[in-house]
Design an enzyme around this catalytic site. Structure first.
Site, PDB file in Angstrom:
ATOM      1  N   GLY A 124       1.077  -0.834  -0.258  1.00  0.00           N
ATOM      2  CA  GLY A 124       0.150  -0.382  -0.212  1.00  0.00           C
ATOM      3  C   GLY A 124       1.098   1.220   0.049  1.00  0.00           C
ATOM      4  N   ASN A 125       0.367   2.644   0.606  1.00  0.00           N
ATOM      5  CA  ASN A 125       1.356   3.445   0.580  1.00  0.00           C
ATOM      6  C   ASN A 125       0.761   4.435   1.670  1.00  0.00           C
ATOM      7  OD1 ASN A 125      -0.881   5.659  -0.649  1.00  0.00           O
ATOM      8  ND2 ASN A 125      -0.886   4.303  -2.366  1.00  0.00           N
ATOM      9  N   TYR A 126       1.265   5.913   1.499  1.00  0.00           N
ATOM     10  CA  TYR A 126       0.354   6.736   2.951  1.00  0.00           C
ATOM     11  C   TYR A 126      -1.110   7.741   2.417  1.00  0.00           C
ATOM     12  CZ  TYR A 126       4.801   5.145   4.559  1.00  0.00           C
ATOM     13  OH  TYR A 126       5.802   4.391   5.207  1.00  0.00           O
ATOM     14  N   SER A 127      -1.135   7.164   1.276  1.00  0.00           N
ATOM     15  CA  SER A 127      -2.483   8.692   1.078  1.00  0.00           C
ATOM     16  C   SER A 127      -3.153   7.920   2.428  1.00  0.00           C
ATOM     17  CB  SER A 127      -3.171   8.080  -0.023  1.00  0.00           C
ATOM     18  OG  SER A 127      -3.893   8.633  -0.457  1.00  0.00           O
ATOM     19  N   ALA A 181      -4.029   7.543  -5.337  1.00  0.00           N
ATOM     20  CA  ALA A 181      -2.212   6.827  -5.145  1.00  0.00           C
ATOM     21  C   ALA A 181      -2.260   6.026  -5.267  1.00  0.00           C
ATOM     22  CB  ALA A 181      -1.522   7.193  -3.512  1.00  0.00           C
TER      23      ALA A 181
END
Ligand code: PMT
Length: 396
Positions: free
Chosen positions: A208-211, A276
């Site tokens: 995943g990512n930090y969005s 994102a």
């Protein structure tokens, strides 16, 4: 734009209160119906007699009218208003608004107001620059209040600096612009992607990512406020859409986002791709948790995810506008321009991780918008709600 609008003019106790008399005149001249609410300190600077003569209404200041015992309902006022303008807003009034200190009629009315609130600070330069004032103004912004920045010049103290209340003409222009933009997306269908995607590895792990979704949801709120029918296709986030006309479709993976977006896009007028999206997903998803093996280190093979923005770019018809985002760490402009062309976008919003307090998870962002005609617009660091407004204004 102000014809027939119900406006509460809140006046607190600062020397700039004398300008509020002229502001009141301008509002009345523009056709607004104005109810003045003044703090006890405000009455030290201008008299209710002047204000009621100009507004044609008794000025509200106390919770009760002394001689009759009649209760002045801040709740009714809050519901009546199309907008509330607090000018001047002193440091003390701003602090009370930020913290809900409801000890006068102006603050109780503010807390009850359902309408947009415009705040025109006025104070000495050092008070304005003090960290508590900055923090309180940031809090008001985070509540969605509109701050009409003070200007620089000579102050009541004869010191020179930032803290002069914006001129009445400028405050009226803010209100007019707000009401002009109020319904400029009426009837338009707007698709927004927001948040991260989660690409599942096994039942407990993902890529995943930090969005946080804050940027995408802010754009959705702005578009909905301006009359659009908004659909957010959203990755997993902890925020909720506030406006009643926003529909949220929750997804986890890029493939799910792709499926919904390609299905929805033909009925859309505008699509804004703020999510994102993971470019890659594990080729294989394990049904059971991958165990920690002693000697063997597992290898995760990745496969390419569909490029949602690029696919919508292929589907796009001349009546549709497609806006992408570019999240960059280096060679920002070149990368953004390349994505604009490759994905057949009408514009791309660049934000860089090199800018402090911009991009992931923050309440602020700093953007440059590049348009397909080769032009661009740069903006300073702003709350995401204001960035959203700039983006929608550009699309319009
Ligand atoms: O959610 P916040 O915490 O508020 O943070 C906001 C944000 C930083 C996520 C946002 O402002 C932002 O930059 N979003 C785009 C992030 C991104 O994926 O950028 P990109 O440069 O990798 O992608 C370019 C564009 O193609 C984007 O519009 C993206 O949504 C889209 N894309 C990317 C990959 C893919 N497989 N499909 C896509 O549609």
């Amino acid at each position: 734009m102000l014809q027939g609008k119900h406006i509460i003019l809140g006046i607190s106790g600062g020397i700039a209160a004398y300008k509020s008399v002229y502001l009141l005149r301008l509002l009345i001249k523009a056709g607004a119906e104005v109810q003045v609410v003044i703090t006890p300190a405000g009455k030290e600077f201008i008299t209710p007699v002047t204000l009621s003569a100009l507004s044609g209404k008794p000025v509200v200041s106390e919770f009760f009218t002394a001689n009759t015992g009649q209760w002045n309902s801040h709740v009714d006022l809050g519901l009546w208003a199309d907008a509330m303008v607090i000018a001047p807003a002193t440091a003390s009034t701003i602090a009370k608004m930020a913290n809900g200190v409801a000890d006068n009629m102006l603050i109780t009315t503010y807390l009850s107001a359902k309408a947009p609130v415009f705040v025109a600070p006025a104070m000495d330069l050092d008070m304005f620059a003090h960290p508590t004032t900055t923090r309180n103004i940031d809090l008001l912004r985070s509540y969605g209040n509109h701050i009409i920045e003070p200007t620089s010049g000579e102050l009541a103290s004869h010191l020179v600096g930032k803290g002069r209340m914006a001129e009445p003409e400028s405050i009226v222009a803010h209100l007019e612009q707000f009401f002009a933009s109020a319904q400029d997306l009426a009837g338009k269908n707007v698709l927004i992607t927001a948040g991260p995607t989660y690409e599942k590895i096994d039942p407990v792990r993902f890529i995943g990512n930090y969005s946080s979704g804050k940027m995408g949801y802010a754009i959705a709120e702005e578009a909905a406020r301006r009359g659009a029918n908004v659909t957010i296709v959203s990755g997993p986030v902890s925020i909720k859409a506030q406006h009643e006309s926003i529909k949220v479709i929750g997804i986890e993976s890029a493939r799910e986002m792709h499926q919904h977006c390609t299905q929805l896009f033909p009925a859309m007028d505008i699509a804004i791709m703020c999510a994102a999206v993971a470019d890659y997903a594990p080729a294989q998803q394990f049904d059971a948790k991958i165990k920690r093996e002693k000697d063997e280190i597992p290898t995760i093979t990745l496969v390419k995810n569909p490029d949602i923005a690029a696919d919508l770019g292929q589907m796009k018809t001349p009546r549709q506008k497609l806006i992408g985002f570019a999240l960059e760490t280096n060679d920002e402009e070149a990368n953004a321009q390349a994505k604009l062309a490759k994905k057949n976008l009408d514009a791309i919003v660049l934000n860089s991780l090199r800018d402090k307090d911009a991009c992931f998870g923050t309440d602020t962002n700093k953007i440059t918008i590049f348009f397909a005609d080769g032009s661009n617009k740069q903006y300073g660091l702003k709350p995401k709600a204001e960035v959203a407004k700039d983006i929608i204004d550009s699309i319009i």
